[in-house]
Design an enzyme around this catalytic site. Structure first.
Site, PDB file in Angstrom:
ATOM      1  N   HIS A 160     -26.641  19.943 -14.113  1.00 36.58           N
ATOM      2  CA  HIS A 160     -28.091  20.148 -14.180  1.00 36.58           C
ATOM      3  C   HIS A 160     -28.567  21.476 -14.759  1.00 36.58           C
ATOM      4  O   HIS A 160     -29.724  21.574 -15.134  1.00 36.58           O
ATOM      5  CB  HIS A 160     -28.698  19.955 -12.784  1.00 36.58           C
ATOM      6  N   LYS A 212     -23.268   8.036 -17.266  1.00 36.69           N
ATOM      7  CA  LYS A 212     -24.230   8.289 -16.180  1.00 36.69           C
ATOM      8  C   LYS A 212     -25.619   7.878 -16.663  1.00 36.69           C
ATOM      9  O   LYS A 212     -26.017   8.195 -17.773  1.00 36.69           O
ATOM     10  CB  LYS A 212     -24.213   9.777 -15.788  1.00 36.69           C
ATOM     11  N   HIS A 239     -27.455  18.577  -5.112  1.00 38.69           N
ATOM     12  CA  HIS A 239     -27.819  17.248  -5.614  1.00 38.69           C
ATOM     13  C   HIS A 239     -29.215  17.293  -6.217  1.00 38.69           C
ATOM     14  O   HIS A 239     -30.119  17.893  -5.638  1.00 38.69           O
ATOM     15  CB  HIS A 239     -27.735  16.239  -4.465  1.00 38.69           C
ATOM     16  N   PHE A 240     -29.389  16.668  -7.393  1.00 40.11           N
ATOM     17  CA  PHE A 240     -30.719  16.541  -7.982  1.00 40.11           C
ATOM     18  C   PHE A 240     -31.305  15.226  -7.524  1.00 40.11           C
ATOM     19  O   PHE A 240     -30.713  14.170  -7.746  1.00 40.11           O
ATOM     20  CB  PHE A 240     -30.660  16.582  -9.512  1.00 40.11           C
ATOM     21  N   ASP A 241     -32.457  15.277  -6.866  1.00 42.87           N
ATOM     22  CA  ASP A 241     -33.018  14.063  -6.268  1.00 42.87           C
ATOM     23  C   ASP A 241     -34.062  13.407  -7.159  1.00 42.87           C
ATOM     24  O   ASP A 241     -33.977  12.210  -7.434  1.00 42.87           O
ATOM     25  CB  ASP A 241     -33.637  14.422  -4.909  1.00 42.87           C
TER      26      ASP A 241
HETATM   27  P1  DGP Z   1     -26.563  14.316  -8.529  1.00 44.31           P
HETATM   28  O1  DGP Z   1     -27.484  13.455  -7.757  1.00 44.31           O
HETATM   29  O2  DGP Z   1     -26.383  13.775  -9.908  1.00 44.31           O
HETATM   30  O3  DGP Z   1     -26.954  15.774  -8.556  1.00 44.31           O
HETATM   31  O4  DGP Z   1     -25.158  14.205  -7.735  1.00 44.31           O
HETATM   32  C1  DGP Z   1     -24.639  15.218  -6.873  1.00 44.31           C
HETATM   33  C2  DGP Z   1     -24.013  14.671  -5.588  1.00 44.31           C
HETATM   34  O5  DGP Z   1     -24.995  14.540  -4.558  1.00 44.31           O
HETATM   35  C3  DGP Z   1     -23.333  13.322  -5.682  1.00 44.31           C
HETATM   36  O6  DGP Z   1     -22.023  13.486  -5.125  1.00 44.31           O
HETATM   37  C4  DGP Z   1     -24.178  12.406  -4.782  1.00 44.31           C
HETATM   38  C5  DGP Z   1     -24.722  13.378  -3.774  1.00 44.31           C
HETATM   39  N1  DGP Z   1     -25.973  13.005  -3.106  1.00 44.31           N
HETATM   40  C6  DGP Z   1     -26.756  11.937  -3.363  1.00 44.31           C
HETATM   41  N2  DGP Z   1     -27.840  11.948  -2.564  1.00 44.31           N
HETATM   42  C7  DGP Z   1     -27.726  13.063  -1.761  1.00 44.31           C
HETATM   43  C8  DGP Z   1     -28.548  13.629  -0.739  1.00 44.31           C
HETATM   44  O7  DGP Z   1     -29.607  13.153  -0.376  1.00 44.31           O
HETATM   45  N3  DGP Z   1     -28.113  14.783  -0.169  1.00 44.31           N
HETATM   46  C9  DGP Z   1     -26.956  15.368  -0.559  1.00 44.31           C
HETATM   47  N4  DGP Z   1     -26.604  16.493   0.060  1.00 44.31           N
HETATM   48  N5  DGP Z   1     -26.176  14.869  -1.522  1.00 44.31           N
HETATM   49  C10 DGP Z   1     -26.553  13.723  -2.122  1.00 44.31           C
HETATM   50  P1  DGP Z   2     -37.447   6.076 -12.607  1.00 42.45           P
HETATM   51  O1  DGP Z   2     -38.086   7.345 -13.184  1.00 42.45           O
HETATM   52  O2  DGP Z   2     -38.369   5.307 -11.736  1.00 42.45           O
HETATM   53  O3  DGP Z   2     -36.729   5.252 -13.639  1.00 42.45           O
HETATM   54  O4  DGP Z   2     -36.293   6.604 -11.596  1.00 42.45           O
HETATM   55  C1  DGP Z   2     -35.278   7.431 -12.018  1.00 42.45           C
HETATM   56  C2  DGP Z   2     -34.573   7.915 -10.787  1.00 42.45           C
HETATM   57  O5  DGP Z   2     -33.536   8.817 -11.148  1.00 42.45           O
HETATM   58  C3  DGP Z   2     -35.466   8.681  -9.818  1.00 42.45           C
HETATM   59  O6  DGP Z   2     -35.124   8.274  -8.509  1.00 42.45           O
HETATM   60  C4  DGP Z   2     -35.078  10.127 -10.033  1.00 42.45           C
HETATM   61  C5  DGP Z   2     -33.638   9.990 -10.374  1.00 42.45           C
HETATM   62  N1  DGP Z   2     -33.053  11.083 -11.124  1.00 42.45           N
HETATM   63  C6  DGP Z   2     -33.573  11.800 -12.148  1.00 42.45           C
HETATM   64  N2  DGP Z   2     -32.687  12.716 -12.582  1.00 42.45           N
HETATM   65  C7  DGP Z   2     -31.576  12.566 -11.804  1.00 42.45           C
HETATM   66  C8  DGP Z   2     -30.312  13.221 -11.737  1.00 42.45           C
HETATM   67  O7  DGP Z   2     -30.020  14.157 -12.503  1.00 42.45           O
HETATM   68  N3  DGP Z   2     -29.438  12.786 -10.780  1.00 42.45           N
HETATM   69  C9  DGP Z   2     -29.752  11.772  -9.923  1.00 42.45           C
HETATM   70  N4  DGP Z   2     -28.840  11.420  -9.018  1.00 42.45           N
HETATM   71  N5  DGP Z   2     -30.920  11.135  -9.948  1.00 42.45           N
HETATM   72  C10 DGP Z   2     -31.816  11.536 -10.878  1.00 42.45           C
END
Ligand code: DGP
Ligand code: DGP
Length: 125
Positions: free
Chosen positions: A12, A41, A120-122
């Site tokens: 990220h 991804k 984690h990016f949410d």
């Molecule tokens: P990313 O979502 O792409 O930044 O993935 C980073 C990691 O975070 C991946 O192993 C999945 C994990 N992850 C997904 N949802 C959550 C969450 O709500 N909290 C934490 N701490 N980790 C999460």
């Molecule tokens: P939408 O915009 O509705 O197509 O949803 C895309 C989803 O992806 C939303 O829940 C945010 C999530 N998202 C955006 N960037 C990242 C990322 O880098 N890692 C993860 N794990 N989720 C992401």
């Protein structure tokens, strides 16, 4: 595998490239940062801000995460320069083909540890 701050930075953080990235940015960066190995991804966000700015979000407003029921997410009080990468429907592995979209939005990240660091990016909102 446990989410780590190293993985967050790899996936990220891109503080040194300008916020208005070229249309080929996501195709190049998703590959360079190891997110096209084994599968493409689907969605990934890059942040064009300093690590100090991003890390500080861990002390900003806490909330329930959008993509899980966990309570360790934090929403940025300011907007950040971001690039949203999305896999095109026509993309076929191993040729991971992405759209590149620049914007300024608030971000929601999960933080863990003591001191808290991003893991984690949410979402962006
Ligand atoms: P990313 O979502 O792409 O930044 O993935 C980073 C990691 O975070 C991946 O192993 C999945 C994990 N992850 C997904 N949802 C959550 C969450 O709500 N909290 C934490 N701490 N980790 C999460
Ligand atoms: P939408 O915009 O509705 O197509 O949803 C895309 C989803 O992806 C939303 O829940 C945010 C999530 N998202 C955006 N960037 C990242 C990322 O880098 N890692 C993860 N794990 N989720 C992401």
């Amino acid at each position: 595998r446990k989410p780590s701050v190293q993985d967050f930075k790899r996936q990220h953080m891109d503080p040194d490239s300008p916020p208005n990235s070229r249309p080929t940015y996501c195709n190049q960066m998703m590959k360079r940062r190891g997110m096209t190995k084994g599968s493409c991804k689907r969605v990934n966000t890059f942040l064009h801000e300093s690590w100090a700015t991003v890390k500080a979000i861990c002390s900003q407003r806490q909330m329930t995460c959008k993509t899980s029921s966990r309570n360790n997410c934090h929403k940025s009080s300011s907007t950040l320069h971001i690039t949203d990468c999305r896999l095109k429907g026509s993309s076929k592995y191993p040729n991971c083909d992405y759209t590149t979209t620049n914007s300024q939005k608030h971000i929601i990240i999960a933080c863990e540890g003591n001191p808290l660091v991003p893991v984690h990016f949410d979402a962006s909102v």
